[in-house]
Scaffold this motif. Structure first.
Motif, PDB file in Angstrom:
ATOM      1  N   VAL A 106     -11.726  -9.917 -32.137  1.00  0.00           N
ATOM      2  CA  VAL A 106     -13.059 -10.147 -31.567  1.00  0.00           C
ATOM      3  C   VAL A 106     -13.047 -11.393 -30.692  1.00  0.00           C
ATOM      4  N   ARG A 107     -12.445 -12.454 -31.169  1.00  0.00           N
ATOM      5  CA  ARG A 107     -12.440 -13.702 -30.395  1.00  0.00           C
ATOM      6  C   ARG A 107     -11.676 -13.550 -29.080  1.00  0.00           C
ATOM      7  N   ALA A 108     -10.477 -12.961 -29.152  1.00  0.00           N
ATOM      8  CA  ALA A 108      -9.661 -12.830 -27.942  1.00  0.00           C
ATOM      9  C   ALA A 108     -10.361 -11.973 -26.896  1.00  0.00           C
ATOM     10  N   LEU A 109     -10.873 -10.819 -27.295  1.00  0.00           N
ATOM     11  CA  LEU A 109     -11.501  -9.918 -26.335  1.00  0.00           C
ATOM     12  C   LEU A 109     -12.814 -10.490 -25.806  1.00  0.00           C
ATOM     13  N   THR A 110     -13.568 -11.162 -26.648  1.00  0.00           N
ATOM     14  CA  THR A 110     -14.824 -11.754 -26.195  1.00  0.00           C
ATOM     15  C   THR A 110     -14.553 -12.866 -25.180  1.00  0.00           C
ATOM     16  N   GLU A 111     -13.555 -13.686 -25.449  1.00  0.00           N
ATOM     17  CA  GLU A 111     -13.215 -14.742 -24.483  1.00  0.00           C
ATOM     18  C   GLU A 111     -12.758 -14.161 -23.150  1.00  0.00           C
ATOM     19  N   LEU A 112     -11.998 -13.069 -23.202  1.00  0.00           N
ATOM     20  CA  LEU A 112     -11.568 -12.437 -21.956  1.00  0.00           C
ATOM     21  C   LEU A 112     -12.763 -11.824 -21.223  1.00  0.00           C
ATOM     22  N   ALA A 113     -13.657 -11.190 -21.958  1.00  0.00           N
ATOM     23  CA  ALA A 113     -14.828 -10.573 -21.345  1.00  0.00           C
ATOM     24  C   ALA A 113     -15.725 -11.624 -20.692  1.00  0.00           C
ATOM     25  N   GLU A 114     -15.790 -12.785 -21.309  1.00  0.00           N
ATOM     26  CA  GLU A 114     -16.630 -13.862 -20.772  1.00  0.00           C
ATOM     27  C   GLU A 114     -15.892 -14.731 -19.767  1.00  0.00           C
ATOM     28  N   GLY A 115     -14.606 -14.470 -19.599  1.00  0.00           N
ATOM     29  CA  GLY A 115     -13.811 -15.259 -18.654  1.00  0.00           C
ATOM     30  C   GLY A 115     -13.525 -16.655 -19.124  1.00  0.00           C
TER      31      GLY A 115
END
Length: 330
Positions: free
Chosen positions: A318-327
């Motif tokens: 969740v953390r990795a994908l959320t950070e990527l989604a938010e840039g």
């Protein structure tokens, strides 16, 4: 450490021929794993074939936009390479999360992939270990198994693969170039390492004497939006308690494509194909990422002391994908 002979081959073909003919020989590159195991008496090669001076230490752009990485490129050099940092940040971050600076200065790309799976019982010659001595049993299953596998393990072995680099390469659909007695061939990285099954002593699909000569990365524009997260017991040199390599391609807020691979959960780098399928074509949200991780982990079988790896893997997904989604990856 028992005495051994030493040979420096003139070329790749000679290296493969020598090792193929010598059943107790081993390749020597950085030696960061091999030499430790020799000191412990776990590995006892009669002959070391030193491949450090073979011309395999370059990083080159390929005509199709991909990247060719020689097998003896040092981890520190690869992590600092400007093309790697720009086009494949997940790879640079995985390398920098691995080991200490001194070890990264020695460790090589090919050798990193061929690290022996991690288990304290494998390193202790006084304990039962099917990997070290087939048929002797697996002391880890009912012993100290906090750091061991939750996916893909068998009654014969519950060890985990220790490489951070391999997890990133699995997410990037890397291809491994191998030279064997019969010639050269390519192996998708996802097919390089084996699950333990009934023969945990066979860690890879390589033939006897095979030498990894390079790793190829495909041209993958989405890899520019990628990251690697590693959770460990201390911030300094330590193996992962859990890790994730992730790359994300969004069309607006919809997941057009995604790559996920997990470390520290299985006998090999674990490509999370089921989680990827759950994500593709859906509007991204942290809740979606959590459901995707749960789908991937649905068949996990935690041991007595490592059940924490399931919520941990879910959280770092969740953390990795959320950070990527938010840039906002670190």
């Amino acid at each position: 450490m028992r005495p051994f002979r030493y040979h420096r081959p003139a070329d790749v073909a000679e290296a493969v021929a020598v090792l193929t003919a010598e059943p107790q020989a081993a390749y020597l590159a950085g030696g960061t794993n091999l030499v430790d195991l020799m000191k412990l008496g776990v590995q006892r090669p009669d002959l070391l074939v030193d491949v450090n001076r073979l011309p395999l230490d370059a990083v080159e752009k390929l005509p199709d936009g991909g990247l060719w990485i020689g097998a003896t490129v040092r981890n520190s050099d690869l992590a600092a390479h400007p093309v790697v940092r720009r086009d494949y940040p997940v790879l640079a971050r995985a390398l920098l999360a691995a080991a200490s600076g001194q070890l990264r200065n020695l460790a090589t790309t090919g050798g990193n992939l061929l690290q022996h799976t991690r288990c304290v019982y494998f390193q202790d010659t006084g304990k039962a270990c099917n990997k070290r001595e087939p048929g002797s049993g697996c002391a880890a299953r009912h012993g100290q198994n906090r750091d061991l596998a939750v996916l893909g393990w068998s009654d014969e072995c519950v060890a985990t693969h220790p490489s951070d680099l391999a997890v990133a390469l699995a997410a990037l659909d890397a291809v491994v170039e191998v030279h064997e007695a019969g010639g050269a061939r390519d192996i998708p990285l996802a097919a390089l390492h084996r699950l333990p099954g009934e023969h945990p002593e066979r860690e890879t699909t390589l033939a006897r004497g095979a030498l990894i000569t390079a790793v190829r990365l495909p041209a993958l524009p989405m890899a520019r939006r990628s990251t690697y997260l590693k959770v460990r017991d201390r911030a300094s040199f330590a193996f992962a308690a859990g890790s994730v390599a992730a790359a994300l391609d969004l069309d607006g807020d919809v997941v057009r494509d995604v790559r996920l691979a997990y470390g520290a959960v299985a006998h090999r780098p674990w490509r999370a194909y089921r989680a990827e399928e759950e994500l593709r074509g859906q509007p991204f949200s942290p809740e979606l990422a959590a459901r995707a991780a749960d789908a991937e982990l649905a068949e996990a079988r935690p041991l007595r002391h490592n059940g924490f790896k399931l919520p941990l893997t879910r959280a770092i997904t969740v953390r990795a994908l959320t950070e990527l989604a938010e840039g906002t990856p670190p």
